[in-house]
Design a protein around this motif. Structure first.
Motif, PDB file in Angstrom:
ATOM      1  N   SER A 239       0.725  -1.324   0.111  1.00 33.34           N
ATOM      2  CA  SER A 239      -0.001   0.220   0.106  1.00 33.34           C
ATOM      3  C   SER A 239       0.768   1.535  -0.033  1.00 33.34           C
ATOM      4  O   SER A 239       0.194   2.271  -0.248  1.00 33.34           O
ATOM      5  N   PRO A 240       2.061   1.281   0.522  1.00 38.44           N
ATOM      6  CA  PRO A 240       2.946   2.631   0.472  1.00 38.44           C
ATOM      7  C   PRO A 240       2.792   2.914  -0.836  1.00 38.44           C
ATOM      8  O   PRO A 240       2.980   2.404  -2.100  1.00 38.44           O
ATOM      9  N   GLU A 241       2.712   4.691  -1.074  1.00 37.18           N
ATOM     10  CA  GLU A 241       2.608   5.112  -2.420  1.00 37.18           C
ATOM     11  C   GLU A 241       4.148   5.189  -2.822  1.00 37.18           C
ATOM     12  O   GLU A 241       5.199   5.219  -2.332  1.00 37.18           O
ATOM     13  N   LEU A 242       4.278   5.393  -4.281  1.00 37.34           N
ATOM     14  CA  LEU A 242       5.639   5.634  -4.821  1.00 37.34           C
ATOM     15  C   LEU A 242       6.223   6.611  -4.344  1.00 37.34           C
ATOM     16  O   LEU A 242       7.419   6.358  -3.912  1.00 37.34           O
ATOM     17  N   ILE A 243       5.545   7.537  -4.181  1.00 35.94           N
ATOM     18  CA  ILE A 243       6.504   8.956  -3.668  1.00 35.94           C
ATOM     19  C   ILE A 243       7.168   8.385  -2.149  1.00 35.94           C
ATOM     20  O   ILE A 243       8.340   8.910  -1.656  1.00 35.94           O
ATOM     21  N   GLN A 244       6.101   7.739  -1.442  1.00 38.21           N
ATOM     22  CA  GLN A 244       6.941   7.141   0.045  1.00 38.21           C
ATOM     23  C   GLN A 244       8.051   6.095  -0.387  1.00 38.21           C
ATOM     24  O   GLN A 244       9.081   6.237   0.482  1.00 38.21           O
ATOM     25  N   LEU A 245       8.157   5.406  -1.253  1.00 36.56           N
ATOM     26  CA  LEU A 245       8.964   4.452  -1.623  1.00 36.56           C
ATOM     27  C   LEU A 245      10.193   5.183  -2.142  1.00 36.56           C
ATOM     28  O   LEU A 245      11.448   4.856  -1.645  1.00 36.56           O
ATOM     29  N   ASP A 246      10.004   6.206  -2.923  1.00 36.45           N
ATOM     30  CA  ASP A 246      11.073   6.970  -3.400  1.00 36.45           C
ATOM     31  C   ASP A 246      11.878   7.782  -2.404  1.00 36.45           C
ATOM     32  O   ASP A 246      13.109   7.827  -2.354  1.00 36.45           O
ATOM     33  N   LEU A 247      11.128   8.205  -1.322  1.00 36.06           N
ATOM     34  CA  LEU A 247      11.494   8.951  -0.241  1.00 36.06           C
ATOM     35  C   LEU A 247      12.789   7.960   0.249  1.00 36.06           C
ATOM     36  O   LEU A 247      13.738   8.273   0.690  1.00 36.06           O
ATOM     37  N   MET A 248      12.569   6.733   0.674  1.00 34.09           N
ATOM     38  CA  MET A 248      13.260   5.676   1.173  1.00 34.09           C
ATOM     39  C   MET A 248      14.560   5.478   0.403  1.00 34.09           C
ATOM     40  O   MET A 248      15.599   5.394   0.651  1.00 34.09           O
TER      41      MET A 248
ATOM     42  N   SER B 206      24.134  12.641  -0.673  1.00 32.45           N
ATOM     43  CA  SER B 206      24.576  13.876  -0.783  1.00 32.45           C
ATOM     44  C   SER B 206      23.465  14.785  -0.946  1.00 32.45           C
ATOM     45  O   SER B 206      23.759  16.420  -1.004  1.00 32.45           O
ATOM     46  N   TYR B 207      22.232  14.417  -1.106  1.00 34.76           N
ATOM     47  CA  TYR B 207      20.863  15.480  -1.300  1.00 34.76           C
ATOM     48  C   TYR B 207      19.722  15.350  -0.570  1.00 34.76           C
ATOM     49  O   TYR B 207      19.829  14.019  -0.205  1.00 34.76           O
ATOM     50  N   GLY B 208      19.020  16.104  -0.040  1.00 35.48           N
ATOM     51  CA  GLY B 208      17.678  15.844   0.649  1.00 35.48           C
ATOM     52  C   GLY B 208      16.626  16.227  -0.836  1.00 35.48           C
ATOM     53  O   GLY B 208      17.118  17.253  -1.333  1.00 35.48           O
ATOM     54  N   TYR B 209      15.633  15.534  -0.773  1.00 35.83           N
ATOM     55  CA  TYR B 209      14.632  15.610  -1.778  1.00 35.83           C
ATOM     56  C   TYR B 209      13.289  16.023  -1.120  1.00 35.83           C
ATOM     57  O   TYR B 209      12.747  15.386  -0.265  1.00 35.83           O
ATOM     58  N   VAL B 210      12.593  17.062  -1.871  1.00 42.86           N
ATOM     59  CA  VAL B 210      11.353  17.467  -1.208  1.00 42.86           C
ATOM     60  C   VAL B 210      10.456  17.266  -2.502  1.00 42.86           C
ATOM     61  O   VAL B 210      10.593  17.604  -3.478  1.00 42.86           O
ATOM     62  N   PHE B 211       9.391  16.397  -2.167  1.00 38.88           N
ATOM     63  CA  PHE B 211       8.543  15.996  -3.439  1.00 38.88           C
ATOM     64  C   PHE B 211       7.247  17.059  -3.594  1.00 38.88           C
ATOM     65  O   PHE B 211       7.151  17.788  -2.597  1.00 38.88           O
ATOM     66  N   GLN B 212       6.518  16.724  -4.488  1.00 38.64           N
ATOM     67  CA  GLN B 212       5.558  17.584  -4.766  1.00 38.64           C
ATOM     68  C   GLN B 212       4.337  17.622  -3.693  1.00 38.64           C
ATOM     69  O   GLN B 212       3.815  18.691  -3.263  1.00 38.64           O
ATOM     70  N   ALA B 213       4.200  16.443  -3.043  1.00 37.67           N
ATOM     71  CA  ALA B 213       3.411  16.281  -1.819  1.00 37.67           C
ATOM     72  C   ALA B 213       4.378  16.137  -0.627  1.00 37.67           C
ATOM     73  O   ALA B 213       5.614  15.514  -0.645  1.00 37.67           O
ATOM     74  N   PRO B 214       3.957  16.416   0.590  1.00 42.31           N
ATOM     75  CA  PRO B 214       4.641  16.392   1.580  1.00 42.31           C
ATOM     76  C   PRO B 214       5.316  14.899   2.046  1.00 42.31           C
ATOM     77  O   PRO B 214       6.465  14.582   2.422  1.00 42.31           O
ATOM     78  N   ALA B 215       4.365  13.849   1.377  1.00 38.63           N
ATOM     79  CA  ALA B 215       4.584  12.509   1.818  1.00 38.63           C
ATOM     80  C   ALA B 215       5.202  12.214   3.365  1.00 38.63           C
ATOM     81  O   ALA B 215       6.388  11.536   3.726  1.00 38.63           O
ATOM     82  N   LEU B 216       4.614  12.963   4.205  1.00 34.43           N
ATOM     83  CA  LEU B 216       4.765  12.735   5.712  1.00 34.43           C
ATOM     84  C   LEU B 216       4.147  11.156   5.893  1.00 34.43           C
ATOM     85  O   LEU B 216       3.294  10.795   5.433  1.00 34.43           O
ATOM     86  N   TYR B 217       5.006  10.495   6.711  1.00 34.03           N
ATOM     87  CA  TYR B 217       3.907   8.985   7.178  1.00 34.03           C
ATOM     88  C   TYR B 217       3.177   9.414   8.304  1.00 34.03           C
ATOM     89  O   TYR B 217       3.386   9.964   9.401  1.00 34.03           O
ATOM     90  N   PRO B 218       1.909   9.144   8.022  1.00 31.82           N
ATOM     91  CA  PRO B 218       0.545   9.519   8.839  1.00 31.82           C
ATOM     92  C   PRO B 218       0.743   9.053  10.208  1.00 31.82           C
ATOM     93  O   PRO B 218       0.330   9.457  11.050  1.00 31.82           O
ATOM     94  N   TRP B 219       1.653   7.743  10.518  1.00 33.49           N
ATOM     95  CA  TRP B 219       1.582   7.163  11.758  1.00 33.49           C
ATOM     96  C   TRP B 219       2.781   8.039  12.424  1.00 33.49           C
ATOM     97  O   TRP B 219       3.167   7.335  13.645  1.00 33.49           O
TER      98      TRP B 219
END
Lengths: 295, 266
Positions: free
Chosen positions: A185-194, B86-99
């Motif tokens: 269920s994790p979204e692509l964006i959450q996997l990309d973040l990892m 070497s880098y930090g990435y900020v996505f279009q959506a915050p992509a914070l983990y809700p838990w």
């Protein structure tokens, strides 16, 4: 109690309950009437007031369809007025069924989770295992249960384990399917973040996939625990188990003890409702602990 | 890779190309991109959708692999750069983990990279302060507004001290008022931290306001049509957007977009 709880939630349920009870009484009168007429003729009760006749149809010792009050008093008697060790106590039989239900549910949940983890991480398992898992559930449990019990009895494994295995067989499936969905269920964006953190597969699993799958786990566990109970009861039927709700059901039908039969049914449904409620409560507590938004 | 980037170069691309093979034939997401990002630059990538600006950012981040040309990030291949964080990435959506609470979300990369608990604590404090979210650490993401959530995700990208910040339309989903405010804060943050920032946007004022260098891109195939070095001073109040100098740069961006046929009916 919130002011709207009464009208919004309790009233509709109670209304339906009253309708069911009313229909049940009417049905009981009609279904028991032919036999009662037969009895009356033999006892030479030529004519009687309809009210008396109806009362007699609702108080037969072995009715075709027992009246609700007969079932209720039987349940009450066999739940509260007997020693829990007594062979007639519903608590005793429910306990026997409950223990194999819980054992089977535990095995089933663990097995389901392991299968899901395998399927999500090993492509070969995804292709090879999934069709078998689905096929396994198309085989009627009534056909498999006696085989399991007879085969295990042949190697001297009897009692709780064979019944629990049947529960396992029924309960691993919803858990496996639900967890496969949850772990994916994790979204692509959450996997990309990892990936940007150069996280290992194990870190991605524990920090992302597992927490994301928890709501899916509880939803499937609710289905699994109800299926486990069915499995335990079915497991008690084919081999003449000495105790358990399945045994009570079987006895009831062998000896036309319809009141006992219905009492056992009630016990089974109360048990099922209680188990599903407990899983639901656990789900709520875990959800709250994981920052779930209050509904 | 046999390429020696100039000193202080953070991102260096030569004849970079990326072609996706799809069922409808190849799609040229990037073609012949040459670009130099120096240390401390604030580079904006602007262009219509499909111009490859996000794809280019993802190539820098090693989330996509280039199919032609060469690219180095901090003098390494993108993969090596990613593996050395070497880098930090900020996505279009915050992509914070809700838990996870906000501070636990910021702790996520720190946990993964093996920072000690004490070190995590102090870094959480520091980055929350950088994005003006002190006191919100114990909140869950849903308890914060969209703008605050995106700030939290910037804090998360800053927590582990990467010198390069890659931002993919971070404020695209926010309303203009919040966006103005965040742009101002981002400039302050950039001045304080001296990071190199690559920023993807489709807003011309945003690109001009923020950047030291604006890369104008256009689609089919995705390519660079103009690179504009900003002449605006480092100190930029929001009112700078009314000055002739600002409008002149914005005009040049628009011309670059027009030259790439970005305004034509597609």
């Amino acid at each position: 109690m919130k002011p709207d709880t009464l009208t919004q939630r309790i009233l509709p349920v109670v209304t339906i309950l009253l309708v069911i009870v009313a229909v049940w009484y009417v049905a009981a009168v009609f279904m028991n009437a032919p036999f009662q007429r037969d009895l009356d003729r033999r006892a030479n009760i030529a004519t009687s007031k309809p009210v008396d006749f109806i009362e007699r149809t609702l108080s037969q010792p072995k009715p075709v369809l027992p009246a609700p009050h007969q079932v209720v008093s039987n349940v009450f008697e066999n739940t509260f007025l007997r020693r829990v060790t007594s062979n007639r106590s519903l608590v005793y039989h429910a306990w026997v069924t409950l223990s194999s239900t819980v054992a089977g549910f535990t095995f089933g949940t663990v097995l389901g989770i392991l299968i899901a983890v395998g399927i999500v991480h090993v492509k070969a398992l995804d292709r090879s295992l999934m069709p078998w898992i689905i096929a396994s559930q198309t085989v009627p449990i009534l056909a498999i249960a006696p085989m399991v019990i007879v085969v295990l009895a042949a190697v001297n494994i009897t009692g709780l384990i064979p019944k629990a295995l049947i529960s396992t067989y029924l309960s691993f499936f919803p858990v496996a399917v639900g967890m496969v969905k949850g772990l994916r269920s994790p979204e692509l964006i959450q996997l990309d973040l990892m990936r940007t953190y150069h996280a290992s597969a194990a870190q991605t699993f524990w920090k992302l996939r597992v927490p994301a799958s928890i709501p899916f786990l509880f939803t499937s566990m609710k289905v699994a625990i109800a299926a486990s109970l069915v499995g335990a009861i079915v497991g008690e039927m084919p081999t003449g188990a000495v105790a358990g709700i399945g045994r009570k059901l079987l006895d009831g039908s062998y000896y036309s003890q319809t009141i006992d039969l219905f009492a056992a049914l009630i016990a089974a449904s109360v048990l099922a409702a209680a188990l599903v409620t407990i899983v639901g409560l656990a789900a709520k507590i875990v959800d709250r602990a994981m920052g779930g938004r209050p509904a | 890779m046999s390429l020696s980037p100039p000193p202080f170069s953070v991102v260096s691309a030569r004849k970079l190309g990326l072609t996706f093979e799809t069922n409808d034939g190849p799609v040229h997401a990037l073609s012949n991109v040459d670009l130099e990002v120096r240390k401390g630059d604030f580079v904006s990538f602007i262009g219509p959708s499909g111009c490859g600006k996000t794809t280019f950012l993802r190539v820098i981040a090693d989330l996509e692999k280039a199919t032609a040309g060469e690219i180095t990030v901090n003098g390494m291949t993108p993969e090596e750069a990613r593996k050395s964080r070497s880098y930090g990435y900020v996505f279009q959506a915050p992509a914070l983990y809700p838990w996870r609470t906000i501070e636990k979300n910021i702790a996520l990369p720190l946990e993964i990279m093996g920072y000690s608990a004490a070190e995590r604590r102090s870094r959480i404090e520091r980055t929350l302060d950088l994005v003006n979210l002190s006191g919100f650490g114990k909140k869950y993401p849903w308890q914060l507004s969209g703008g605050m959530q995106q700030r939290a995700s910037i804090a998360r990208a800053l927590a582990f001290d990467a010198d390069l910040l890659l931002m993919d339309e971070p404020f695209g989903a926010l309303d203009e008022i919040v966006r103005d405010h965040l742009n101002e804060q981002l400039l302050k943050l950039w001045a304080r931290t001296e990071k190199t920032i690559c920023f993807v946007t489709h807003s011309i004022p945003e690109a001009v306001y923020l950047s030291t260098k604006i890369v104008v891109m256009s689609p089919r195939p995705g390519r660079v049509t103009d690179v504009i070095e900003s002449t605006l001073p480092a100190e930029r109040p929001l009112e700078i957007r009314e000055t002739p100098e600002f409008l002149e740069i914005a005009q040049r961006v628009r011309e670059g977009l027009r030259a790439g046929h970005s305004y034509e009916e597609q």
